[in-house]
Design a protein around this motif. Sequence first.
Motif, PDB file in Angstrom:
ATOM      1  N   ARG A 477     117.481  26.539  64.561  1.00 26.89           N
ATOM      2  CA  ARG A 477     116.476  27.556  64.268  1.00 26.89           C
ATOM      3  C   ARG A 477     117.045  28.960  64.464  1.00 26.89           C
ATOM      4  O   ARG A 477     116.742  29.877  63.703  1.00 26.89           O
ATOM      5  CB  ARG A 477     115.260  27.337  65.165  1.00 26.89           C
ATOM      6  N   ARG A 478     117.873  29.128  65.468  1.00 26.35           N
ATOM      7  CA  ARG A 478     118.495  30.447  65.679  1.00 26.35           C
ATOM      8  C   ARG A 478     119.455  30.784  64.546  1.00 26.35           C
ATOM      9  O   ARG A 478     119.618  31.952  64.168  1.00 26.35           O
ATOM     10  CB  ARG A 478     119.217  30.472  67.029  1.00 26.35           C
ATOM     11  N   MET A 479     120.103  29.765  63.974  1.00 26.55           N
ATOM     12  CA  MET A 479     120.994  30.018  62.841  1.00 26.55           C
ATOM     13  C   MET A 479     120.191  30.462  61.614  1.00 26.55           C
ATOM     14  O   MET A 479     120.625  31.331  60.852  1.00 26.55           O
ATOM     15  CB  MET A 479     121.796  28.757  62.507  1.00 26.55           C
ATOM     16  N   ASP A 495     108.287  31.502  58.813  1.00 26.24           N
ATOM     17  CA  ASP A 495     107.282  30.442  58.821  1.00 26.24           C
ATOM     18  C   ASP A 495     107.446  29.595  60.079  1.00 26.24           C
ATOM     19  O   ASP A 495     108.439  28.874  60.225  1.00 26.24           O
ATOM     20  CB  ASP A 495     107.448  29.576  57.568  1.00 26.24           C
ATOM     21  N   GLU A 496     106.490  29.681  60.988  1.00 27.79           N
ATOM     22  CA  GLU A 496     106.511  28.953  62.257  1.00 27.79           C
ATOM     23  C   GLU A 496     107.872  29.094  62.955  1.00 27.79           C
ATOM     24  O   GLU A 496     108.533  28.098  63.245  1.00 27.79           O
ATOM     25  CB  GLU A 496     106.184  27.472  62.034  1.00 27.79           C
ATOM     26  N   PRO A 497     108.311  30.310  63.244  1.00 29.54           N
ATOM     27  CA  PRO A 497     109.669  30.504  63.767  1.00 29.54           C
ATOM     28  C   PRO A 497     109.885  29.925  65.160  1.00 29.54           C
ATOM     29  O   PRO A 497     111.030  29.652  65.541  1.00 29.54           O
ATOM     30  CB  PRO A 497     109.824  32.026  63.777  1.00 29.54           C
ATOM     31  N   THR A 498     108.808  29.720  65.940  1.00 31.32           N
ATOM     32  CA  THR A 498     108.980  29.236  67.315  1.00 31.32           C
ATOM     33  C   THR A 498     108.431  27.821  67.508  1.00 31.32           C
ATOM     34  O   THR A 498     108.330  27.352  68.646  1.00 31.32           O
ATOM     35  CB  THR A 498     108.277  30.176  68.306  1.00 31.32           C
ATOM     36  N   VAL A 524     106.326  39.657  58.786  1.00 25.82           N
ATOM     37  CA  VAL A 524     105.155  38.800  58.636  1.00 25.82           C
ATOM     38  C   VAL A 524     105.543  37.407  59.115  1.00 25.82           C
ATOM     39  O   VAL A 524     106.519  36.824  58.612  1.00 25.82           O
ATOM     40  CB  VAL A 524     104.663  38.728  57.176  1.00 25.82           C
ATOM     41  N   VAL A 525     104.792  36.878  60.091  1.00 28.63           N
ATOM     42  CA  VAL A 525     105.082  35.539  60.604  1.00 28.63           C
ATOM     43  C   VAL A 525     103.830  34.682  60.469  1.00 28.63           C
ATOM     44  O   VAL A 525     102.715  35.136  60.713  1.00 28.63           O
ATOM     45  CB  VAL A 525     105.546  35.572  62.082  1.00 28.63           C
ATOM     46  N   ALA A 526     104.022  33.439  60.027  1.00 27.90           N
ATOM     47  CA  ALA A 526     102.960  32.441  60.056  1.00 27.90           C
ATOM     48  C   ALA A 526     103.191  31.609  61.308  1.00 27.90           C
ATOM     49  O   ALA A 526     104.269  31.044  61.496  1.00 27.90           O
ATOM     50  CB  ALA A 526     103.020  31.564  58.812  1.00 27.90           C
ATOM     51  N   THR A 527     102.192  31.519  62.180  1.00 26.56           N
ATOM     52  CA  THR A 527     102.463  30.910  63.484  1.00 26.56           C
ATOM     53  C   THR A 527     101.214  30.316  64.114  1.00 26.56           C
ATOM     54  O   THR A 527     100.082  30.748  63.847  1.00 26.56           O
ATOM     55  CB  THR A 527     103.073  31.946  64.442  1.00 26.56           C
ATOM     56  N   HIS A 528     101.451  29.291  64.942  1.00 28.10           N
ATOM     57  CA  HIS A 528     100.427  28.776  65.849  1.00 28.10           C
ATOM     58  C   HIS A 528     100.681  29.258  67.283  1.00 28.10           C
ATOM     59  O   HIS A 528      99.909  28.938  68.185  1.00 28.10           O
ATOM     60  CB  HIS A 528     100.438  27.238  65.849  1.00 28.10           C
TER      61      HIS A 528
END
Length: 546
Positions: A477-479, A495-498, A524-528
């Motif tokens: 994910r960091r890459m 999109d759901e970066p974490t 812009v992030v899509a996240t829960h």
Amino acid sequence: MRRDPDPLARLVQPVSRVLRQGSALTVLSGLVWPAQAALVATAFGRLVAGQPVGIGGLAAAYVVLGLVRAWLGMAADRKAQAAAETLTAGLRAEIVAGEAARSGAGAAGGAGAVAALAAEKLEALVPWLTRYAPARLRVAVLPPVILALSLWFSWAAGLVLLISGPLIPVFMALVGLAARETSERQMARIGSLNDLLVDRLSALADIRLLGAGDAVARDFATQAGGLRRDTMAVLRLAFLSSTVLELFAAVGVAMMAVWVGFSLLGVVSFGTWGAPLAPEAGIFLLLLAPDFYQPMRDLAAAWHDKAAAEAVAAELAARAATQTPSLPGRGERVAPLAGPASITLAGCRAAHGLRLPDMAIAPGEAVALVGPSGAGKTTVLRLMAGLSLPCDGEVRVAGQTLTSDNADAWRARIGWMPQSVHFLNASLRANLTLGRAGDVAAALAGSAAAGVVTRLPGGLTARLGETGGGLSGGEARRMTLARALHGAPDVILADEPTADLDAGTAGAVAEGLLAANRRGATLVVATHDRNLAARMDRIIRLEGTA
């Protein structure tokens, strides 16, 4: 979804003209044989009657007709092969182009299934085009012609053919019901086995670390055994149909030979139209009888080719029905679109009917998209990135309406961080830069991934495979974050970066995104992730209404 009643006919439409020409030539080649048989029957009839044979003229005519028949057969084969090569090459190019232009994950299967379809399954169309399709036309023309010629000389001979002939297509139809289902199962197994192989190879490093090699090998052996059983089932059906057909053909020819022999010996006196059966007519009937069954024998031999081709055509039709829209633009490298890094959605409806709320994001703003799964967060990001276009409404970027004409230029300004990790089969450096200019070290520092590169064998020259084999989920994910940050884009969409990350890795990823925003990039992030959403300038809630 309703099944296409005849996907194979629709599939071969582009080469139908050439296919009809080849089939017509093979029928003409078959029609030459009655003329040759008449020459042979005439020669032997004259010998039996003690008349002058004129063997030179009859032999010359026989050879000329043989050459004509050979030329027609060769021309028919060339036409059929040309149709097969044209169709498979065109379909293969469509599959490759479709995969390159797909704007999202469709229902077409994984890389292994796509490779199996393009490389292996399409070849199942070749026997249908070169063997079954010509044989089908020969069955429609040659047996009726031979039956008519036989009835001309003897109603008994015609009756023998008329009784034995229909048994063959009836049995073929019964076999075909099972053959189609078996071939479809075999084709599906080939695709799933290829997907399994690709998946296991990509995760080979992890499999070795976990010591799961034996379990994976047993699973693969089980799947391969299933494919072997399906393949043998197809072959059993093919051999069964051929065996029964040969039996019917042999019985029919034998009945014809018995009647002709007894008629010429004077043992039986029925079966003709009044006059006794002449030697020339008897020999002619004996020579024609095998060719009455030969087209049906050819069709039965290629019957499993029909079942396999129908299975491939059905898979291609299903693939076309579920194919995701093509990527807007041409996918070319162009200059970035001029204008402010602003994004506006107005009256948008996605391809699957989802209504999206209107929203306007100013340059340099940090916005979180939140809502339940299926509410359309990923869909909004894809519209913002120009990876798809709305069915209704308008997306405006940099002060302009986003279209296929300017999608490439808009994407040149974007750093994209998808939810699913994916790498190219290339070096890590190539995966991070994607051919773009920029500071790799700065991107790695911004994503806290410099240490990951240091421990990889070969560093930036390492190859990870498509799913990042050898990296943990957080490292992969960091890459992807480093790839999004490379080149200092002025718009970053994540999109759901974490998702599914431990607290430390999630914090590092969030900090990298916010650092890019602080230097001026629109984020812009899509996240829960409530913690990440709380750190944004603004939250937009999606409800997911149709």
